[in-house]
Design a protein around this motif. Structure first.
Motif, PDB file in Angstrom:
ATOM      1  N   PRO A 134       0.787  -1.237   0.000  1.00 46.34           N
ATOM      2  CA  PRO A 134       0.000   0.000   0.000  1.00 46.34           C
ATOM      3  C   PRO A 134       0.814   1.279   0.000  1.00 46.34           C
ATOM      4  O   PRO A 134       0.315   2.332  -0.411  1.00 46.34           O
ATOM      5  CB  PRO A 134      -0.840  -0.119   1.281  1.00 46.34           C
ATOM      6  N   TYR A 135       2.082   1.195   0.424  1.00 46.72           N
ATOM      7  CA  TYR A 135       2.911   2.408   0.506  1.00 46.72           C
ATOM      8  C   TYR A 135       4.077   2.371  -0.477  1.00 46.72           C
ATOM      9  O   TYR A 135       5.072   3.081  -0.299  1.00 46.72           O
ATOM     10  CB  TYR A 135       3.435   2.572   1.933  1.00 46.72           C
ATOM     11  N   LEU A 136       3.949   1.567  -1.511  1.00 50.92           N
ATOM     12  CA  LEU A 136       5.065   1.321  -2.424  1.00 50.92           C
ATOM     13  C   LEU A 136       5.656   2.597  -3.023  1.00 50.92           C
ATOM     14  O   LEU A 136       6.863   2.695  -3.217  1.00 50.92           O
ATOM     15  CB  LEU A 136       4.612   0.386  -3.553  1.00 50.92           C
ATOM     16  N   LYS A 137       4.827   3.573  -3.321  1.00 58.13           N
ATOM     17  CA  LYS A 137       5.291   4.755  -4.049  1.00 58.13           C
ATOM     18  C   LYS A 137       5.377   6.001  -3.173  1.00 58.13           C
ATOM     19  O   LYS A 137       5.534   7.107  -3.681  1.00 58.13           O
ATOM     20  CB  LYS A 137       4.383   5.013  -5.257  1.00 58.13           C
ATOM     21  N   VAL A 138       5.288   5.812  -1.859  1.00 56.39           N
ATOM     22  CA  VAL A 138       5.411   6.957  -0.954  1.00 56.39           C
ATOM     23  C   VAL A 138       6.564   6.741   0.023  1.00 56.39           C
ATOM     24  O   VAL A 138       7.138   5.659   0.098  1.00 56.39           O
ATOM     25  CB  VAL A 138       4.092   7.219  -0.190  1.00 56.39           C
ATOM     26  N   SER A 139       6.895   7.778   0.773  1.00 59.01           N
ATOM     27  CA  SER A 139       8.057   7.740   1.664  1.00 59.01           C
ATOM     28  C   SER A 139       7.675   7.270   3.067  1.00 59.01           C
ATOM     29  O   SER A 139       6.497   7.154   3.420  1.00 59.01           O
ATOM     30  CB  SER A 139       8.666   9.142   1.763  1.00 59.01           C
ATOM     31  N   LYS A 140       8.714   7.037   3.870  1.00 57.47           N
ATOM     32  CA  LYS A 140       8.489   6.676   5.274  1.00 57.47           C
ATOM     33  C   LYS A 140       7.761   7.806   6.003  1.00 57.47           C
ATOM     34  O   LYS A 140       6.945   7.546   6.893  1.00 57.47           O
ATOM     35  CB  LYS A 140       9.825   6.385   5.951  1.00 57.47           C
ATOM     36  N   THR A 141       8.060   9.030   5.633  1.00 56.35           N
ATOM     37  CA  THR A 141       7.352  10.180   6.208  1.00 56.35           C
ATOM     38  C   THR A 141       5.855  10.065   5.957  1.00 56.35           C
ATOM     39  O   THR A 141       5.031  10.285   6.852  1.00 56.35           O
ATOM     40  CB  THR A 141       7.889  11.491   5.612  1.00 56.35           C
ATOM     41  N   ASP A 142       5.478   9.696   4.733  1.00 55.72           N
ATOM     42  CA  ASP A 142       4.067   9.554   4.377  1.00 55.72           C
ATOM     43  C   ASP A 142       3.416   8.385   5.119  1.00 55.72           C
ATOM     44  O   ASP A 142       2.246   8.459   5.509  1.00 55.72           O
ATOM     45  CB  ASP A 142       3.918   9.342   2.870  1.00 55.72           C
TER      46      ASP A 142
END
Length: 219
Positions: free
Chosen positions: A159-167
Motif C-alpha cells: 500500500p505504501y510502495l510509491k510513498v516515503s516513510k514520512t508519508d
C-alpha cells in the motif's frame, strides 16, 4: 464475507502501519513474521506483543537455516552495521540476498492455505535506492508470478510502495497509532542506536511530521 489477507509483519514501523491499515480497511488479517537470523530480533518481540493486543492470529516462522546459503549481509553476518543515511552505498551491506522473494513466496503459500486473497508487505519509496526487492518492478513481476503459481491467485499488495516513510508515518498518526510498539534499529540492543540508516530514516520521518519518536535512543 470479510476478505482474508496475510500481512508480512516484521515488527518495524512500516509493517506496523501496514498491519493496522489492513485492519482499518476491514480485512481479516493473518500476521506472519520471520526469524531469519537477523540481529535486530527485538522486532519480533514487538510484533508478538502487538498481535496479542490486537487479537490478530500471528505466526513467527524460524527460517534462520537459510543463512547457510545467504552470506554477506550485515543484518545476519558478523559484519559491522554501517552508519549513515539510508541511500548511501554503505547501506548495501544490509541487503540480505533474495530476502523478499523468499518471504513473499512463503507468505503466498500461507495465503493459499488460509484462503487469503492478498499478501501485504511494507515496501516504500525510501527503500528503492538500496533494496532491489522493494522496487515497483519487483513487486509487479512478483505479483504476476503469484497470479499463476497456484490454482488460487494471490495478489502482492504494497500500500505504501510509491510513498516515503514520512508519508507512512503521516497515515499512521492519522490512524492514532502508537509507535512505541515498534522497533526499527538494525542493532538489536536495549536502545536504538540513532546512527544506522534505519534509525536515521525513522527519525527523519518523525521530524518531518513534527512529532517526537516515542522509543529510547542511545544518542
Amino acid at each position: 464475507m470479510t476478505e482474508k489477507v496475510v500481512v508480512i509483519y516484521s515488527g518495524g514501523m512500516d509493517s506496523f502501519t501496514v498491519l493496522n491499515r489492513a485492519l482499518k480497511d476491514g480485512k481479516e488479517v493473518y500476521a506472519l513474521s520471520f526469524d531469519y537470523g537477523q540481529r535486530h530480533v527485538k522486532e519480533l518481540e514487538c510484533a508478538s506483543e502487538v498481535c496479542k493486543k490486537l487479537n490478530v492470529p500471528h505466526k513467527i516462522i524460524d527460517i534462520s537455516a537459510i543463512n547457510e546459503l545467504l552470506a554477506g549481509s550485515s543484518l545476519t553476518d558478523n559484519i559491522e552495521i554501517p552508519e549513515g543515511h539510508y541511500e548511501e552505498d554503505s547501506m548495501k551491506s544490509t541487503v540480505v540476498p533474495n530476502r523478499n522473494m523468499i518471504l513473499l513466496s512463503l507468505a503466498v503459500g500461507y495465503a493459499v492455505s488460509v484462503k487469503a486473497s492478498q499478501v501485504y508487505y511494507g515496501a516504500h519509496s525510501g527503500d528503492h535506492a538500496i533494496y532491489p526487492d522493494c522496487r515497483p518492478e519487483f513487486v509487479m513481476k512478483m505479483n504476476d508470478v503469484c497470479q499463476i503459481a497456484n490454482y488460487e491467485p494471490v495478489e502482492i499488495f504494497s500500500p505504501y510502495l510509491k510513498v516515503s516513510k514520512t508519508d507512512i508515518l503521516t497515515d499512521g498518526i492519522a490512524m492514532g497509532l502508537d509507535y512505541s510498539q515498534t522497533w526499527t534499529c538494525y542493532n538489536g540492543r536495549e536502545k536504538a542506536c540513532g546512527k544506522c540508516g534505519a534509525c536515521q530514516e525513522r527519525l527523519e520521518a518523525f521530524a518531518d511530521n513534527k512529532v517526537s519518536d516515542p522509543i529510547a535512543y542511545e544518542a
